[in-house]
Design a protein around this motif. Sequence first.
Motif, PDB file in Angstrom:
ATOM      1  N   LEU A   1       2.830   9.571 -10.450  1.00  0.00           N
ATOM      2  CA  LEU A   1       2.547   8.589 -11.104  1.00  0.00           C
ATOM      3  C   LEU A   1       1.853   7.650 -10.386  1.00  0.00           C
ATOM      4  N   ASP A   2       3.561   7.141  -9.399  1.00  0.00           N
ATOM      5  CA  ASP A   2       3.704   6.222  -8.764  1.00  0.00           C
ATOM      6  C   ASP A   2       4.807   6.263  -7.396  1.00  0.00           C
ATOM      7  N   SER A   3       4.764   5.249  -6.590  1.00  0.00           N
ATOM      8  CA  SER A   3       6.172   5.037  -5.746  1.00  0.00           C
ATOM      9  C   SER A   3       6.155   3.567  -5.161  1.00  0.00           C
ATOM     10  N   TYR A   4       7.132   3.258  -4.687  1.00  0.00           N
ATOM     11  CA  TYR A   4       6.799   2.358  -4.117  1.00  0.00           C
ATOM     12  C   TYR A   4       8.298   2.811  -2.619  1.00  0.00           C
ATOM     13  N   PRO A   5       8.369   1.888  -2.037  1.00  0.00           N
ATOM     14  CA  PRO A   5       9.028   1.925  -0.945  1.00  0.00           C
ATOM     15  C   PRO A   5       9.545   0.830  -1.217  1.00  0.00           C
ATOM     16  N   LEU A   6      11.678   0.772  -0.752  1.00  0.00           N
ATOM     17  CA  LEU A   6      12.225  -0.459  -0.321  1.00  0.00           C
ATOM     18  C   LEU A   6      13.645  -0.246   1.104  1.00  0.00           C
ATOM     19  N   ASP A   7      13.330  -1.581   1.666  1.00  0.00           N
ATOM     20  CA  ASP A   7      14.068  -1.735   2.485  1.00  0.00           C
ATOM     21  C   ASP A   7      15.091  -1.845   2.241  1.00  0.00           C
ATOM     22  N   VAL A   8      16.248  -0.932   2.502  1.00  0.00           N
ATOM     23  CA  VAL A   8      17.394  -1.226   2.481  1.00  0.00           C
ATOM     24  C   VAL A   8      19.213  -1.634   3.308  1.00  0.00           C
ATOM     25  N   GLY A   9      19.547  -2.273   3.413  1.00  0.00           N
ATOM     26  CA  GLY A   9      20.290  -2.794   4.518  1.00  0.00           C
ATOM     27  C   GLY A   9      21.739  -2.754   4.397  1.00  0.00           C
ATOM     28  N   ILE A  10      22.179  -2.091   4.092  1.00  0.00           N
ATOM     29  CA  ILE A  10      24.032  -1.827   3.487  1.00  0.00           C
ATOM     30  C   ILE A  10      25.111  -2.503   4.404  1.00  0.00           C
ATOM     31  N   ARG A  11      25.191  -3.668   3.231  1.00  0.00           N
ATOM     32  CA  ARG A  11      26.374  -4.618   4.262  1.00  0.00           C
ATOM     33  C   ARG A  11      26.834  -4.933   2.708  1.00  0.00           C
TER      34      ARG A  11
ATOM     35  N   ILE B   1       1.022  -1.313   0.001  1.00  0.00           N
ATOM     36  CA  ILE B   1       0.114  -0.086   0.080  1.00  0.00           C
ATOM     37  C   ILE B   1       1.211   1.228  -0.151  1.00  0.00           C
ATOM     38  N   THR B   2       0.982   1.739  -0.722  1.00  0.00           N
ATOM     39  CA  THR B   2       1.153   3.323  -1.100  1.00  0.00           C
ATOM     40  C   THR B   2       0.965   4.587  -1.342  1.00  0.00           C
TER      41      THR B   2
ATOM     42  N   ARG C   1       0.430 -20.016   1.114  1.00  0.00           N
ATOM     43  CA  ARG C   1       1.064 -18.635   1.875  1.00  0.00           C
ATOM     44  C   ARG C   1      -0.678 -17.834   1.433  1.00  0.00           C
ATOM     45  N   SER C   2      -0.395 -16.422   1.328  1.00  0.00           N
ATOM     46  CA  SER C   2      -1.222 -15.024   1.245  1.00  0.00           C
ATOM     47  C   SER C   2      -1.474 -14.967  -0.369  1.00  0.00           C
ATOM     48  N   VAL C   3      -2.965 -14.796  -0.897  1.00  0.00           N
ATOM     49  CA  VAL C   3      -3.678 -14.757  -2.159  1.00  0.00           C
ATOM     50  C   VAL C   3      -4.266 -13.092  -1.692  1.00  0.00           C
ATOM     51  N   TRP C   4      -3.358 -12.108  -2.343  1.00  0.00           N
ATOM     52  CA  TRP C   4      -4.510 -10.310  -2.485  1.00  0.00           C
ATOM     53  C   TRP C   4      -4.287 -10.115  -3.947  1.00  0.00           C
ATOM     54  N   LEU C   5      -5.700  -8.590  -4.015  1.00  0.00           N
ATOM     55  CA  LEU C   5      -5.979  -8.098  -4.911  1.00  0.00           C
ATOM     56  C   LEU C   5      -5.641  -7.035  -4.534  1.00  0.00           C
ATOM     57  N   TYR C   6      -4.448  -6.325  -5.637  1.00  0.00           N
ATOM     58  CA  TYR C   6      -4.304  -5.099  -5.525  1.00  0.00           C
ATOM     59  C   TYR C   6      -4.002  -4.289  -7.458  1.00  0.00           C
ATOM     60  N   SER C   7      -4.151  -3.138  -6.799  1.00  0.00           N
ATOM     61  CA  SER C   7      -4.026  -2.350  -7.710  1.00  0.00           C
ATOM     62  C   SER C   7      -2.163  -1.882  -7.880  1.00  0.00           C
ATOM     63  N   VAL C   8      -1.811  -0.983 -10.062  1.00  0.00           N
ATOM     64  CA  VAL C   8      -0.895   0.026  -9.643  1.00  0.00           C
ATOM     65  C   VAL C   8      -1.789   0.925 -10.663  1.00  0.00           C
ATOM     66  N   PRO C   9      -1.396   1.724 -10.816  1.00  0.00           N
ATOM     67  CA  PRO C   9      -1.007   2.753 -12.060  1.00  0.00           C
ATOM     68  C   PRO C   9      -0.559   2.355 -13.522  1.00  0.00           C
ATOM     69  N   ARG C  10      -1.259   2.529 -14.323  1.00  0.00           N
ATOM     70  CA  ARG C  10      -1.410   2.160 -15.277  1.00  0.00           C
ATOM     71  C   ARG C  10       0.693   2.330 -15.978  1.00  0.00           C
ATOM     72  N   THR C  11       0.845   3.568 -15.635  1.00  0.00           N
ATOM     73  CA  THR C  11       2.518   4.027 -15.494  1.00  0.00           C
ATOM     74  C   THR C  11       3.093   4.136 -14.270  1.00  0.00           C
ATOM     75  N   ARG C  12       4.216   3.084 -14.300  1.00  0.00           N
ATOM     76  CA  ARG C  12       4.307   1.965 -12.651  1.00  0.00           C
ATOM     77  C   ARG C  12       5.786   1.739 -12.493  1.00  0.00           C
ATOM     78  N   ILE C  13       5.878   1.615 -11.534  1.00  0.00           N
ATOM     79  CA  ILE C  13       7.410   1.297 -11.292  1.00  0.00           C
ATOM     80  C   ILE C  13       7.718  -0.701 -11.346  1.00  0.00           C
ATOM     81  N   THR C  14       8.170  -1.395 -12.351  1.00  0.00           N
ATOM     82  CA  THR C  14       7.532  -2.579 -12.481  1.00  0.00           C
ATOM     83  C   THR C  14       8.915  -3.478 -11.605  1.00  0.00           C
ATOM     84  N   ASP C  15      10.706  -2.238 -11.789  1.00  0.00           N
ATOM     85  CA  ASP C  15      10.607  -3.731 -10.355  1.00  0.00           C
ATOM     86  C   ASP C  15      11.550  -3.132  -9.924  1.00  0.00           C
ATOM     87  N   ILE C  16      12.722  -3.175  -8.818  1.00  0.00           N
ATOM     88  CA  ILE C  16      14.046  -2.592  -8.292  1.00  0.00           C
ATOM     89  C   ILE C  16      15.373  -3.252  -7.889  1.00  0.00           C
TER      90      ILE C  16
END
Length: 599
Positions: A260-270, A6-7, A169-184
Amino acid sequence: MLKPRITATRELVNLDGLWRFAVDKPAVPQPWHALLDGGTEAAVPSSYNDLFVDPEIRDHVGWVWYQRTVRVPRGWAGDRILVRVDAATHAGRVYAGNTLVAEHQGGYTPFDADVTDLVVAGEEFRLTIGVSNELTNVTIPPGSVTVAQDGRRSQKYLHDFYNYAGLARSVWLYSVPRTRITDITVVTDVDGTAGTVDYSVETSTAAEVRVRLRDEAGAVVAAGDGANGRLRVENAVLWQPGAAYLYRLEAELFDGDVLLDSYPLDVGIRTVEVRGTQFLINGEPFYFTGFGKHEDSPVRGKGHDDAYLVHDFQLLRWVGANSFRTSHYPYAEEVIEFADRHGIVVVDETAAVGLNLAVTGGLSGVGTKPTFSPETFGDQTQAAHAQHIRELVARDKNHPSVVMWCLANEPASHEDGARKYFEPLVSLTRSLDPTRPITYSVVMFATFRNDKIADLFDVLSLNRYYGWYLDNGDLASAERNLEKELRGWAERFGKPLIMAEYGADAMPGLRSVWDIPWTEDYQQAFLAMCHRVFDRVDAVTGEHVWNFADFATAPGIHRVDGNRKGVFTRDRKPKSAAHDLRTRWKLARRPASPRSSGS
């Protein structure tokens, strides 16, 4: 492969709960994506096998069907709408109404189904998910299906844990914008006291990319523009085993000033590195202590459960473990995220268990057929294995807790054909992620004299059971033979050795003053013998006891209500060996690396 979140631009609906359920009956053909009847319901997430008392369901081989009605939130008009299945063991089909929208092979990695053109915001649709538990010589893990004279189908497999199936494991229904981030993708490094984060953001269509990195207090510590770049963090706090620290990368897409879109990603520097016989995290020698585990609990089978997740990690902390291996398949992503947040190191393993027909020959290690051949495990099996590797790396590449990929458990690495099978898979893994070491767990039949693939890997993970399957009840001989073999591996290959499996079955409460197998006392003595050997062999850089907890297996004369090698019972009560491990790993303050890299 981005996990739904959810963003400001994305929404998410959890579909866990009770679903209508039916087993496929080939003798009564019907369109299973039509409305299911009969009143049977199954819980999601869970394996279906232990939910019911009907053996025709528990022992069913083939497809089963889950179904429910889903209402699409009315505010989702104009977005792309997807169904996410976190796992369907071992193959899945998704229907929106009567339309097949996705198929997937592989029981432990997620997949999406785009239902945008088949549903309407604010209205309901019928969602049906089929799951097949069939294993063949071209699936990962492999198996075979036999048919009895009376027509009953039976699933055979080569791994020693129960073939639980369903929507675990879980099943989800989710929405994303048409212009979106697809991978990081992020790759971290350390430069003096600074940390660096190389990032790559993939998008569905061209858009302006902005990236910020925040510390745990929420302050922006670095920022960048563009789909690719490097962020530098002065005086970075590193992600450490036992001391997790996570920055948050915020990737955003803009059209001018319009988000248009946003996505958060946790990052551990190591950083992770293999040098000689040492395994280094952030340039410091690391010694693995912990277990091989299983996703396994009463009633739920392999169903993910947050309560068990929290309790299991509490037991890891109590016993002094700093790591575990995801034997013998990728675990739920929630498990890896929890490890990220709590500083537990993970060896991430594919579902390639059972690529070894020698097990049919018992301890002789001589199978009736070659393991690697066009008729047994050939090009199609290898292709399925490669796809599992792609999906595992795509899912878990950004998790700091994941320090190594394990490509297979106990393959027939001593047989002809092993190198032809594994060399392309090793190359593939390195191309997908050149930053992490790779390993495989070596079966007892493969020795330092006859193994054909050990030189391809960075770390050698050994599964050894001297004192149990060999030298049973004779720990003096077991100690000599184990040390002799470990020194042989160290001298020939000069690589880090991790004891990926060592253990003995123990029935809770069974005690004896003598070295009698199956007693708690023998399990204690067995582990103490192994630890004496490990401490004498400098190349040993880790110890993962088999197993964390007792777990379910296929019924048979070799197992008493499952595999009893756990140091905790299946309901997580400690056996005597758990207290011994706590003394060794925690109370004795065992250092991260007790030795130099010399042999």
